[in-house]
Motif scaffolding. Structure first.
Motif, PDB file in Angstrom:
ATOM      1  N   VAL A  93      -5.093  -1.488  -6.399  1.00  0.00           N
ATOM      2  CA  VAL A  93      -4.857  -1.721  -4.971  1.00  0.00           C
ATOM      3  C   VAL A  93      -5.306  -0.492  -4.178  1.00  0.00           C
ATOM      4  O   VAL A  93      -4.878   0.629  -4.473  1.00  0.00           O
ATOM      5  CB  VAL A  93      -3.352  -2.004  -4.714  1.00  0.00           C
ATOM      6  CG1 VAL A  93      -3.085  -2.153  -3.221  1.00  0.00           C
ATOM      7  CG2 VAL A  93      -2.910  -3.248  -5.476  1.00  0.00           C
ATOM      8  N   SER A  96      -3.971  -4.152   1.169  1.00  0.00           N
ATOM      9  CA  SER A  96      -2.964  -3.508   0.323  1.00  0.00           C
ATOM     10  C   SER A  96      -1.546  -3.729   0.852  1.00  0.00           C
ATOM     11  O   SER A  96      -0.577  -3.423   0.164  1.00  0.00           O
ATOM     12  CB  SER A  96      -3.259  -2.016   0.173  1.00  0.00           C
ATOM     13  OG  SER A  96      -3.274  -1.419   1.434  1.00  0.00           O
ATOM     14  N   THR A 151       1.653  -8.199   0.344  1.00  0.00           N
ATOM     15  CA  THR A 151       2.377  -8.256  -0.925  1.00  0.00           C
ATOM     16  C   THR A 151       2.346  -9.645  -1.559  1.00  0.00           C
ATOM     17  O   THR A 151       2.090  -9.782  -2.763  1.00  0.00           O
ATOM     18  CB  THR A 151       3.844  -7.848  -0.677  1.00  0.00           C
ATOM     19  OG1 THR A 151       3.805  -6.613   0.037  1.00  0.00           O
ATOM     20  CG2 THR A 151       4.613  -7.662  -1.952  1.00  0.00           C
ATOM     21  N   VAL A 198      -1.402   1.076  -8.132  1.00  0.00           N
ATOM     22  CA  VAL A 198      -1.361   1.204  -6.668  1.00  0.00           C
ATOM     23  C   VAL A 198      -1.866   2.595  -6.290  1.00  0.00           C
ATOM     24  O   VAL A 198      -1.265   3.604  -6.674  1.00  0.00           O
ATOM     25  CB  VAL A 198       0.063   0.964  -6.134  1.00  0.00           C
ATOM     26  CG1 VAL A 198       0.070   1.005  -4.605  1.00  0.00           C
ATOM     27  CG2 VAL A 198       0.602  -0.383  -6.637  1.00  0.00           C
ATOM     28  N   PRO A 238       1.494   1.423   0.580  1.00  0.00           N
ATOM     29  CA  PRO A 238       2.102   0.322  -0.195  1.00  0.00           C
ATOM     30  C   PRO A 238       3.150   0.800  -1.200  1.00  0.00           C
ATOM     31  O   PRO A 238       4.086   0.055  -1.511  1.00  0.00           O
ATOM     32  CB  PRO A 238       0.915  -0.338  -0.908  1.00  0.00           C
ATOM     33  CG  PRO A 238      -0.230   0.588  -0.783  1.00  0.00           C
ATOM     34  CD  PRO A 238       0.022   1.468   0.391  1.00  0.00           C
ATOM     35  N   LEU A 239       3.028   2.037  -1.697  1.00  0.00           N
ATOM     36  CA  LEU A 239       4.065   2.559  -2.599  1.00  0.00           C
ATOM     37  C   LEU A 239       5.377   2.709  -1.833  1.00  0.00           C
ATOM     38  O   LEU A 239       6.435   2.262  -2.285  1.00  0.00           O
ATOM     39  CB  LEU A 239       3.639   3.913  -3.187  1.00  0.00           C
ATOM     40  CG  LEU A 239       2.500   3.863  -4.204  1.00  0.00           C
ATOM     41  CD1 LEU A 239       1.946   5.254  -4.468  1.00  0.00           C
ATOM     42  CD2 LEU A 239       2.962   3.217  -5.514  1.00  0.00           C
ATOM     43  N   LEU A 268       5.677  -1.858  -3.139  1.00  0.00           N
ATOM     44  CA  LEU A 268       4.815  -2.791  -3.869  1.00  0.00           C
ATOM     45  C   LEU A 268       5.095  -2.762  -5.376  1.00  0.00           C
ATOM     46  O   LEU A 268       5.113  -3.816  -6.033  1.00  0.00           O
ATOM     47  CB  LEU A 268       3.345  -2.468  -3.574  1.00  0.00           C
ATOM     48  CG  LEU A 268       2.326  -3.503  -4.019  1.00  0.00           C
ATOM     49  CD1 LEU A 268       2.635  -4.876  -3.438  1.00  0.00           C
ATOM     50  CD2 LEU A 268       0.903  -3.085  -3.615  1.00  0.00           C
ATOM     51  N   ARG A 303       1.145  10.038  -5.603  1.00  0.00           N
ATOM     52  CA  ARG A 303      -0.059   9.274  -5.985  1.00  0.00           C
ATOM     53  C   ARG A 303      -1.142  10.272  -6.347  1.00  0.00           C
ATOM     54  O   ARG A 303      -0.971  11.473  -6.174  1.00  0.00           O
ATOM     55  CB  ARG A 303      -0.501   8.480  -4.751  1.00  0.00           C
ATOM     56  CG  ARG A 303      -0.530   9.439  -3.571  1.00  0.00           C
ATOM     57  CD  ARG A 303      -1.104   8.924  -2.312  1.00  0.00           C
ATOM     58  NE  ARG A 303      -0.921   9.914  -1.261  1.00  0.00           N
ATOM     59  CZ  ARG A 303      -1.669  10.965  -1.061  1.00  0.00           C
ATOM     60  NH1 ARG A 303      -2.706  11.193  -1.840  1.00  0.00           N
ATOM     61  NH2 ARG A 303      -1.430  11.831  -0.095  1.00  0.00           N
TER      62      ARG A 303
END
Ligand code: AMP
Ligand code: GLY
Length: 427
Positions: free
Chosen positions: A6, A48, A51, A68, A73-74, A78, A287
């Motif tokens: 993603v 992204s 969902t 991801v 989105p984290l 997600l 990330r």
């Protein structure tokens, strides 16, 4: 195994490029991806933040792992959604992603875990922030606490500029609700480094070091960006320093997250200032860094899919990674005007010529394909990455590739990796 990645930036192209080399990969999907990820698998036109559609797609296409890339989105949860649906997902939960999405939370956790960082105060009201900044004689750093794509931090040598920054964030609301609260902290002096680690909730595997270049201009001048270039390894991070960072930053952080009932799984990124008094944390990201991932993964010799699965399964203690000893340098080519307003849709030429150079990988970030042509489609457009026998060689090769690529208004810093070249030549 089928994998759904993603995101759509340079980081995601680097992850896709590396996953495409994994033995266990059957099919790679990237949502929404970019023309670079399209070379590594199949792009899927789902955003992204969508969902429900991402979950439907994963179910219908027998996806065994979701990766991801970006923070938004984290932070929106997600990974939690996929895990609840019984699909493995790489990245932290929403609760753990607060480490990046809420700098006030990160500061509190660092304090309670005795992790060295700049002295700071948190403000909910502009008038209080203004009075505090005005009362200080030293430079300050003013930060929106929420997500602002790397642009919500202002390093202010003069308190008057600090007040203007606080006003921009809290009164003019340049970053929307991300600026409801601010952190005001002391300015730290030293050289920066980005240290990324895989964490499976318990075990920590620290990757090779890297260094980003956040400001837009040569010599680290002008406003901060998402990152204008990076290299790996960062010679400022000696083996001894790396051990200290593991002991004094990663271990207490992972313990602190467990104590907070937010076990950490995924990539944990520590943005550090290497000061005269040792390493201090500037920020945590939840990330892979962008652009740090481009030179780091260019040097990873091991199978990325196996590592990501080990993180999900809690078996990182069984993994050892092999790295290419050759340094890598990534130069970001951006649209003129970035990080402020810029135009999109400019045709890009020379990609093929650049790609044909030995040891060069051109990672796409803000690009799109239209009628067979590649056009600019974002602020950071490409991450031109090269390996070399020395850091100076990697830098020269990266710029050789950059100079083959043209688009109207193209801009890049010309001094990426100079700090490393200087450090290495002093040794
Ligand atoms: P952050 O997103 O918090 O890492 O901040 C972005 C950039 O601002 C960092 O990479 C540094 O270049 C700079 N910065 C942040 N905090 C400080 C600080 N306390 N002292 C000096 N520079 C800082
Ligand atoms: N390169 C900085 C970041 O990924 O946040």
């Amino acid at each position: 195994m089928n994998v759904l990645l993603v995101g759509s930036g340079g980081r995601e192209h680097a992850i896709a490029w590396k996953l495409a080399q994994s033995k266990g990969l059957s099919k790679l999907y990237t949502a929404p991806g970019n023309p670079g990820t399209a070379q590594c698998g199949q792009n899927v036109p789902i955003g992204s933040d969508d969902t429900d559609k991402l979950l439907d797609f994963a179910r219908q296409n027998s996806v065994g792992l979701v990766v991801v890339g970006p923070e938004a989105p984290l932070a929106a949860g997600l990974v939690d959604v996929f895990e609840e649906a019984g699909i493995k997902a790489f990245g932290p939960s929403a609760a753990a992603a607060q480490l990046e999405a809420d700098k006030a939370f990160a500061k509190q956790l660092m304090r309670s875990s005795s992790i060295s960082t700049a002295e700071s105060r948190i403000f909910d009201r502009f008038s209080d922030a203004k009075a505090y900044i005005a009362s200080r004689d030293e430079p300050v750093v003013v930060k929106a606490t929420g997500l602002a794509q790397g642009k919500g931090v202002f390093v202010c040598d003069d308190p008057a500029d600090g007040i203007l920054a606080a006003e921009r964030i809290m009164v003019n609301r340049t970053f929307g609700s991300a600026g409801d609260r601010i952190v005001v902290e002391d300015k730290l002096l030293g050289e920066e480094a980005s240290i990324l680690a895989f964490v499976d909730g318990r075990n920590i595997y620290v990757m090779e070091s890297s260094q980003d270049h956040k400001p837009i201009g040569d010599g680290d001048t002008g406003p901060n960006t998402g990152g204008m270039g990076a290299y790996s390894p960062a010679p400022v991070v000696t083996d001894e320093l790396m051990n200290q960072i593991t002991r004094e930053v990663f271990v207490p952080l992972v313990d602190g997250m467990n104590r907070n009932d937010r076990p950490y799984r995924g990539v944990l990124y520590a943005g550090l200032m290497i000061t005269g008094g040792g390493p201090r944390v500037l920020e945590f990201n939840v990330r892979f860094g962008d652009p740090e991932t481009q030179p780091i993964l260019a040097r990873l010799k091991s199978d990325l899919l196996e590592v990501l699965l080990a993180v999900c399964d809690g078996t990182l203690d069984r993994v050892t990674l092999k790295w290419d000893p050759q340094p890598a340098v990534c130069v970001v080519m951006a649209s003129g005007g970035y990080p402020a307003d810029y135009e999109k849709g400019k045709p890009i030429t020379g990609l093929e010529e650049a790609r044909q150079l030995d040891n060069v990988i051109v990672f796409h970030a803000g690009t799109k394909e239209q009628d067979g042509s590649i056009l600019t489609n974002g602020g950071r457009v490409l991450g031109v990455t090269a390996l070399g026998k020395t850091i100076a060689g990697a830098k020269a090769r990266a710029y050789e590739a950059v100079d083959k690529i043209k688009f109207e208004g193209a801009y890049c810093r010309r001094d990426i990796a100079d700090k490393a070249v200087r450090t290495t030549s002093r040794k």
